[in-house]
Design a protein around this motif. Sequence first.
Motif, mmCIF file in Angstrom:
data_model
loop_
_atom_site.group_PDB
_atom_site.id
_atom_site.type_symbol
_atom_site.label_atom_id
_atom_site.label_comp_id
_atom_site.label_asym_id
_atom_site.label_seq_id
_atom_site.Cartn_x
_atom_site.Cartn_y
_atom_site.Cartn_z
ATOM 1 N N THR A 413 34.182 -13.312 -47.067
ATOM 2 C CA THR A 413 33.519 -13.514 -48.325
ATOM 3 C C THR A 413 33.470 -12.433 -49.275
ATOM 4 N N VAL A 414 33.081 -11.300 -48.380
ATOM 5 C CA VAL A 414 33.077 -10.013 -49.212
ATOM 6 C C VAL A 414 34.442 -9.390 -49.182
ATOM 7 N N GLN A 415 35.017 -8.820 -50.289
ATOM 8 C CA GLN A 415 36.245 -8.230 -50.582
ATOM 9 C C GLN A 415 36.026 -6.968 -50.128
ATOM 10 N N ALA A 416 36.660 -6.503 -48.805
ATOM 11 C CA ALA A 416 36.718 -5.184 -48.403
ATOM 12 C C ALA A 416 38.044 -4.466 -48.637
ATOM 13 N N LYS A 417 37.579 -3.005 -48.977
ATOM 14 C CA LYS A 417 38.647 -2.158 -49.094
ATOM 15 C C LYS A 417 39.459 -1.649 -47.744
ATOM 16 N N TRP A 418 38.222 -1.439 -46.791
ATOM 17 C CA TRP A 418 38.759 -1.017 -45.484
ATOM 18 C C TRP A 418 38.195 -1.881 -44.346
ATOM 19 N N THR A 419 38.938 -2.319 -43.195
ATOM 20 C CA THR A 419 38.214 -3.014 -42.130
ATOM 21 C C THR A 419 38.611 -2.171 -40.847
ATOM 22 N N LEU A 420 37.623 -2.254 -40.138
ATOM 23 C CA LEU A 420 37.302 -1.492 -38.984
ATOM 24 C C LEU A 420 37.322 -2.604 -37.536
ATOM 25 N N SER A 421 38.490 -2.692 -36.891
ATOM 26 C CA SER A 421 38.431 -3.608 -35.475
ATOM 27 C C SER A 421 38.152 -2.703 -34.525
ATOM 28 N N ASN A 431 43.871 -10.932 -44.771
ATOM 29 C CA ASN A 431 43.279 -9.451 -44.808
ATOM 30 C C ASN A 431 44.271 -8.691 -45.775
ATOM 31 N N GLU A 432 43.737 -8.274 -46.955
ATOM 32 C CA GLU A 432 44.469 -7.227 -47.666
ATOM 33 C C GLU A 432 44.158 -5.968 -47.731
ATOM 34 N N SER A 433 42.972 -5.590 -46.909
ATOM 35 C CA SER A 433 42.337 -4.214 -46.839
ATOM 36 C C SER A 433 43.357 -3.286 -45.975
#
Length: 470
Positions: A413-421, A431-433
């Motif tokens: 829902t929240v468009q993120a610039k970075w994603t940490l898995s 996922n476009e971050s």
Amino acid sequence: MSTDWLGSLVSINCGVTLGVYQGAVSCVDHASQTISLRQPYRNGVRCPVPEVTFSAMDIKELKFQDIQNTVNKRSSGQGSATEPSFISAGAHGQSNRATSDSAHSSSAPITILRRVPAGSSNSRGAAHATQRRNGVRNGGARGPVRSKDDECFGDGTDEDLDTDFDFEGNLALFDKAAVFSQIDGTSGHSNKAQPQSAQAEQRPQSYRHDQNILEAKPIIYRQITVPLHGSKEYCTDSGLVVPCIPYKLHKRLLEAAEHWGLSVKRRLETIGVCSSQMALSLLGGPNRLNPKNIHQKPIVILLCGPHNQGAQGVSCGRHLANHEVEVILFLPSFVKMDESVAREVSLYSRTSGVQVASVSELPASPVDLVINCLDSHENPQLKEQSWYRSAADWANRNRAPVLSIDPPVSEQTVQAKWTLSLGLPLPLAGNESKLYLCDIGIPKLVYKEVGISYHSPFGCKFVIPLHLVQ
């Protein structure tokens, strides 16, 4: 007779410029008014030439140290053993002139005449030097001023330097091909007859400065294999392939790690340290966080839910607050929280961070960073609640970049610039971050228990970027 003085040891003082010479008399010439010494010494240092000839007008003082046949000469009445006759006619005959022109004598050019053996290759150069020097001396006491070369290098120079160095002949002695073949490890002259292809095969392999000279096995880029493949694959900066795993396999992996002692508390602390370190880098690192920039402290907003993912966000906020970052934690207080969340909130309250329960209390102006931990893997229905929608709308309206920590597989829902898995990436939908991977400390054999063949792709880091393999 001039021959009577041959072999006598004498000391000749030629003034400050030429110095004092000692040696044995080898020749006395009345016609040219010269005297020659063999094996001479100048100022106590052996001369490089076997014989030196002096003109009478350059001799200031002459002393006999050892006169040959002195006793015989006196007994036979053949003159006095005080000084050669040419000195009487030469040096003493010129005494008045030397006295009147003392200033000129001290600056007179060198008049030492060198006797060169017959057949010497340097005879022409020595004769030329003698003529040049005598020409300057005989050109008149008040003739042209000597050149700068004579002033600097005219006294006491070695006449052997008149011979020019043969550069071409010396260069011809240098076998360039042989030297380079030795450098390349070949046998030099013996390889000249071999063709260039054969020589190239014999040369050892050369390496660059950044290459490993030790032989190693070929690199295997697919070092992680999983029993259930996700829909995506990623790779690290060094080319290692990191596959995605489904959430069910991810859950089994965490349960196996917890069985061996990697509890939820320990995982929360590891995730908090790694995610806060990544956030500090995104905020500018040492360029932004230093004692000289305390008036521009970065502002970070934490959006957390009442679940395990929210507890990870609170742990990250605690570490950020400990590093002098202004942290504002949004966490709804009217919903039931997990035990892990309550424990992390209690520890966070001991920092300088601020906690709010309403979106209206969040700043309206853009902040430096928003960390999103609203979503839950186990309870996707939270997206329908009003507090969740209002927090997500605020994050999308604020122009600050967003970092999402451990988001679920469903669309964000929240468009993120970075994603940490965590551990291994999940196949995130749409996922476009920019995706990053965090090492949460799961041992290699724990991966093996759930059927994953694992070799760490992290190297010297705990957080690495991943790139989607098309």
